[in-house]
Each structure stands twice: as C-alpha cells, then as structure tokens.
Design a protein around this motif. Sequence first.
Motif, PDB file in Angstrom:
ATOM      1  N   LYS A 157      17.037   4.154  -6.545  1.00  0.00           N
ATOM      2  CA  LYS A 157      15.773   4.473  -5.891  1.00  0.00           C
ATOM      3  C   LYS A 157      15.748   3.905  -4.476  1.00  0.00           C
ATOM      4  O   LYS A 157      15.290   4.565  -3.531  1.00  0.00           O
ATOM      5  CB  LYS A 157      14.605   3.926  -6.703  1.00  0.00           C
ATOM      6  CG  LYS A 157      13.238   4.400  -6.224  1.00  0.00           C
ATOM      7  CD  LYS A 157      12.138   3.956  -7.180  1.00  0.00           C
ATOM      8  CE  LYS A 157      10.783   4.494  -6.728  1.00  0.00           C
ATOM      9  NZ  LYS A 157       9.700   4.056  -7.661  1.00  0.00           N
ATOM     10  N   LEU A 158      16.247   2.696  -4.307  1.00  0.00           N
ATOM     11  CA  LEU A 158      16.299   2.081  -2.978  1.00  0.00           C
ATOM     12  C   LEU A 158      17.254   2.854  -2.077  1.00  0.00           C
ATOM     13  O   LEU A 158      16.920   3.166  -0.920  1.00  0.00           O
ATOM     14  CB  LEU A 158      16.737   0.626  -3.100  1.00  0.00           C
ATOM     15  CG  LEU A 158      16.944  -0.148  -1.801  1.00  0.00           C
ATOM     16  CD1 LEU A 158      15.684  -0.153  -0.948  1.00  0.00           C
ATOM     17  CD2 LEU A 158      17.394  -1.579  -2.105  1.00  0.00           C
ATOM     18  N   LEU A 159      18.437   3.178  -2.593  1.00  0.00           N
ATOM     19  CA  LEU A 159      19.408   3.913  -1.787  1.00  0.00           C
ATOM     20  C   LEU A 159      18.889   5.299  -1.437  1.00  0.00           C
ATOM     21  O   LEU A 159      19.047   5.768  -0.302  1.00  0.00           O
ATOM     22  CB  LEU A 159      20.732   4.018  -2.542  1.00  0.00           C
ATOM     23  CG  LEU A 159      21.882   4.689  -1.785  1.00  0.00           C
ATOM     24  CD1 LEU A 159      22.246   3.909  -0.539  1.00  0.00           C
ATOM     25  CD2 LEU A 159      23.095   4.838  -2.692  1.00  0.00           C
ATOM     26  N   ARG A 160      18.271   5.959  -2.406  1.00  0.00           N
ATOM     27  CA  ARG A 160      17.737   7.295  -2.146  1.00  0.00           C
ATOM     28  C   ARG A 160      16.657   7.241  -1.063  1.00  0.00           C
ATOM     29  O   ARG A 160      16.595   8.120  -0.197  1.00  0.00           O
ATOM     30  CB  ARG A 160      17.159   7.896  -3.422  1.00  0.00           C
ATOM     31  CG  ARG A 160      16.557   9.276  -3.192  1.00  0.00           C
ATOM     32  CD  ARG A 160      16.023   9.912  -4.459  1.00  0.00           C
ATOM     33  NE  ARG A 160      15.639  11.297  -4.181  1.00  0.00           N
ATOM     34  CZ  ARG A 160      15.930  12.322  -4.942  1.00  0.00           C
ATOM     35  NH1 ARG A 160      16.624  12.146  -6.052  1.00  0.00           N
ATOM     36  NH2 ARG A 160      15.541  13.531  -4.618  1.00  0.00           N
ATOM     37  N   THR A 161      15.800   6.252  -1.112  1.00  0.00           N
ATOM     38  CA  THR A 161      14.746   6.128  -0.107  1.00  0.00           C
ATOM     39  C   THR A 161      15.341   6.019   1.285  1.00  0.00           C
ATOM     40  O   THR A 161      14.893   6.686   2.229  1.00  0.00           O
ATOM     41  CB  THR A 161      13.860   4.911  -0.403  1.00  0.00           C
ATOM     42  OG1 THR A 161      13.274   5.058  -1.701  1.00  0.00           O
ATOM     43  CG2 THR A 161      12.745   4.782   0.626  1.00  0.00           C
ATOM     44  N   LEU A 176       9.669  -1.790   0.116  1.00  0.00           N
ATOM     45  CA  LEU A 176       9.030  -2.445  -1.019  1.00  0.00           C
ATOM     46  C   LEU A 176       7.938  -1.563  -1.620  1.00  0.00           C
ATOM     47  O   LEU A 176       7.795  -1.469  -2.846  1.00  0.00           O
ATOM     48  CB  LEU A 176       8.453  -3.790  -0.586  1.00  0.00           C
ATOM     49  CG  LEU A 176       9.495  -4.885  -0.343  1.00  0.00           C
ATOM     50  CD1 LEU A 176       8.892  -6.044   0.453  1.00  0.00           C
ATOM     51  CD2 LEU A 176      10.063  -5.395  -1.666  1.00  0.00           C
ATOM     52  N   GLN A 177       7.173  -0.887  -0.763  1.00  0.00           N
ATOM     53  CA  GLN A 177       6.134   0.013  -1.253  1.00  0.00           C
ATOM     54  C   GLN A 177       6.735   1.153  -2.066  1.00  0.00           C
ATOM     55  O   GLN A 177       6.250   1.498  -3.150  1.00  0.00           O
ATOM     56  CB  GLN A 177       5.339   0.596  -0.081  1.00  0.00           C
ATOM     57  CG  GLN A 177       4.378  -0.371   0.565  1.00  0.00           C
ATOM     58  CD  GLN A 177       3.730   0.230   1.793  1.00  0.00           C
ATOM     59  OE1 GLN A 177       4.339   1.050   2.497  1.00  0.00           O
ATOM     60  NE2 GLN A 177       2.512  -0.166   2.090  1.00  0.00           N
ATOM     61  N   GLN A 178       7.788   1.758  -1.539  1.00  0.00           N
ATOM     62  CA  GLN A 178       8.363   2.937  -2.176  1.00  0.00           C
ATOM     63  C   GLN A 178       9.102   2.614  -3.468  1.00  0.00           C
ATOM     64  O   GLN A 178       9.080   3.398  -4.413  1.00  0.00           O
ATOM     65  CB  GLN A 178       9.319   3.636  -1.209  1.00  0.00           C
ATOM     66  CG  GLN A 178       8.678   4.091   0.080  1.00  0.00           C
ATOM     67  CD  GLN A 178       7.501   5.000  -0.161  1.00  0.00           C
ATOM     68  OE1 GLN A 178       7.606   6.006  -0.832  1.00  0.00           O
ATOM     69  NE2 GLN A 178       6.354   4.640   0.391  1.00  0.00           N
ATOM     70  N   VAL A 179       9.769   1.470  -3.511  1.00  0.00           N
ATOM     71  CA  VAL A 179      10.626   1.156  -4.656  1.00  0.00           C
ATOM     72  C   VAL A 179       9.884   0.335  -5.713  1.00  0.00           C
ATOM     73  O   VAL A 179      10.015   0.604  -6.914  1.00  0.00           O
ATOM     74  CB  VAL A 179      11.891   0.413  -4.184  1.00  0.00           C
ATOM     75  CG1 VAL A 179      12.781   0.058  -5.378  1.00  0.00           C
ATOM     76  CG2 VAL A 179      12.673   1.283  -3.195  1.00  0.00           C
ATOM     77  N   TRP A 180       9.085  -0.644  -5.286  1.00  0.00           N
ATOM     78  CA  TRP A 180       8.434  -1.538  -6.241  1.00  0.00           C
ATOM     79  C   TRP A 180       6.917  -1.340  -6.326  1.00  0.00           C
ATOM     80  O   TRP A 180       6.312  -1.709  -7.311  1.00  0.00           O
ATOM     81  CB  TRP A 180       8.731  -3.001  -5.888  1.00  0.00           C
ATOM     82  CG  TRP A 180      10.121  -3.402  -6.245  1.00  0.00           C
ATOM     83  CD1 TRP A 180      10.568  -3.856  -7.461  1.00  0.00           C
ATOM     84  CD2 TRP A 180      11.271  -3.397  -5.388  1.00  0.00           C
ATOM     85  NE1 TRP A 180      11.912  -4.126  -7.406  1.00  0.00           N
ATOM     86  CE2 TRP A 180      12.373  -3.857  -6.147  1.00  0.00           C
ATOM     87  CE3 TRP A 180      11.470  -3.058  -4.053  1.00  0.00           C
ATOM     88  CZ2 TRP A 180      13.650  -3.980  -5.611  1.00  0.00           C
ATOM     89  CZ3 TRP A 180      12.744  -3.178  -3.520  1.00  0.00           C
ATOM     90  CH2 TRP A 180      13.823  -3.626  -4.281  1.00  0.00           C
ATOM     91  N   GLY A 181       6.300  -0.781  -5.274  1.00  0.00           N
ATOM     92  CA  GLY A 181       4.869  -0.546  -5.309  1.00  0.00           C
ATOM     93  C   GLY A 181       4.086  -1.482  -4.404  1.00  0.00           C
ATOM     94  O   GLY A 181       4.602  -2.481  -3.898  1.00  0.00           O
ATOM     95  N   GLU A 182       2.825  -1.138  -4.217  1.00  0.00           N
ATOM     96  CA  GLU A 182       1.960  -1.857  -3.282  1.00  0.00           C
ATOM     97  C   GLU A 182       1.830  -3.332  -3.620  1.00  0.00           C
ATOM     98  O   GLU A 182       1.656  -4.167  -2.736  1.00  0.00           O
ATOM     99  CB  GLU A 182       0.568  -1.215  -3.260  1.00  0.00           C
ATOM    100  CG  GLU A 182       0.518   0.158  -2.610  1.00  0.00           C
ATOM    101  CD  GLU A 182       0.633   0.090  -1.097  1.00  0.00           C
ATOM    102  OE1 GLU A 182       0.505  -1.019  -0.544  1.00  0.00           O
ATOM    103  OE2 GLU A 182       0.841   1.136  -0.474  1.00  0.00           O
ATOM    104  N   ASP A 183       1.883  -3.664  -4.891  1.00  0.00           N
ATOM    105  CA  ASP A 183       1.671  -5.055  -5.302  1.00  0.00           C
ATOM    106  C   ASP A 183       2.841  -5.963  -4.940  1.00  0.00           C
ATOM    107  O   ASP A 183       2.749  -7.188  -5.101  1.00  0.00           O
ATOM    108  CB  ASP A 183       1.429  -5.139  -6.814  1.00  0.00           C
ATOM    109  CG  ASP A 183       0.129  -4.479  -7.233  1.00  0.00           C
ATOM    110  OD1 ASP A 183      -0.768  -4.354  -6.375  1.00  0.00           O
ATOM    111  OD2 ASP A 183       0.007  -4.089  -8.407  1.00  0.00           O
TER     112      ASP A 183
END
Length: 242
Positions: A157-161, A176-183
């Motif tokens: 997911k990180l690499l794809r982003t 961080l937002q895209q892979v793990w979320g706002e929190d």
Amino acid sequence: MQRILVVGERPGDAQALASRLGVLGYEAAASAGDSTAALRALIAFKPDVIVFNASAGEAAQELFRLLERVSQLPVLVQGEDTSGDEMISYLDLGAVGYLPRTASPALLSARIGAVLRRAPQPSENGVVHAGNVTLDLERRQIQKDGLRVSLTPTEFKLLRTMAEHSGRPCSQKFLLQQVWGEDFVSCTHYLRLYIGYLREKLEDDPKKPRLIVTDWGHGYRLVAEHGRARSPALQPARAVTA
C-alpha cells in the motif's frame, strides 16, 4: 505540446496567465475557480500540469484538494503569501511547488518544465519501472531483476501510493494518511520503519537509496524511469496531498 490548465477564482487573471504561457510554447487553457468548471475543464482539456491561482480562504484549499483527488496531476500553486504559511500549507496538501503571483512567466515556465521532466510518461499497461524494479499495480506484482518480490499488505500500500505519484515528493503526513489513516499522522516512526523495509527489499544498496529517495523538507519520492498509466480525469483515486 504540453498542456497547462490554469485554474483561478479570478477568470481574467487565469486567462491572462494562460495566454502568456501560450506565448512561451505551451498549449494553455483557463478555467474559473469553481469545482464544476474546473472538473469540466479537466475532462475536456486533459492537461499535463495544473497551475492553481490560490486565493485566501478554505474554499480555495478545498478546490485544490478536489483537483488533487480526481486528477492525479501535478499541481503548481501561485499565491500572494509572503509569510510562508500558505506555501507550507499547500506543499503539505500536495502541491509540487509554490510561486508568488508576482513571479515572471519565464520563471513559471521554468518551474513547469522541471515538473514535466520529473513526471512519469503515460504507459499503456499501468506498469511503473523504477530502475531494476517493475511494479504492476493492477496485478499487485513486484519484480526486481525479473524475480518476484514479496511485500506485506502495508508495504504494498505504501509503495503503491508513491508509485501512483512517482516522480513527485509525497510528504510524511500524506503517506501516513493514505496508508495508516488520519489517526496516525503523527506516527512518523511507522513511516520511517516501512520505508526502511521497502528499501531493504528493493534497493541494491539500502543505505544509498536510488529508487525511494528522501526529498528533504518535502518527504519521499519514488524515482520512475518510465511511465505509469494515467487514470481518467474523474477517477476517484487517491492523489497526492503530500
């Protein structure tokens, strides 16, 4: 000829800038700074780069987020900020650069040229080539020197982003937002850890990375030598809000 779309809430200024860019050799068009007009222009004109004439207020930033989200194109911002606060805000949102509105057309053209040189060229099959690494994002297959590389779901997911915006820096906050979320936007140690995992698996020398590089002050960037397939203008894919 590269196509530049100028989006701004002041149509006269946007049209004037588009005309000047046309004189400098670009195929340029202008759009009013509202979401409906901007999206119609994206579909009809199919630009390579967007120049966003920023005005003060949250409405302008919301439009910027929309352009980023639906276009996956590099967006260069022009604004009137002299304190640096607005510039930092737009860079955090994913702008590839920020220039004062007083910048000369020649300087803007030079910055656009730099953005275009770093942007990947569109390919027909959705594959990204980064050095000796091949990323087939649709099939979720990663190869290095022709051999399959196994990634965890989070690593992929990180690499794809980064691959979806290859050639462009992605800020830590965005990733961080895209892979793990706002929190998790403050959990930068997660990102550093997984960047390290990817470098161990993909780089020839993880201590001297050449594929996943650090852009100091901006974030991380995947260096793509060839291209990726460009998504349709209105595909609601995740876009750089670096």
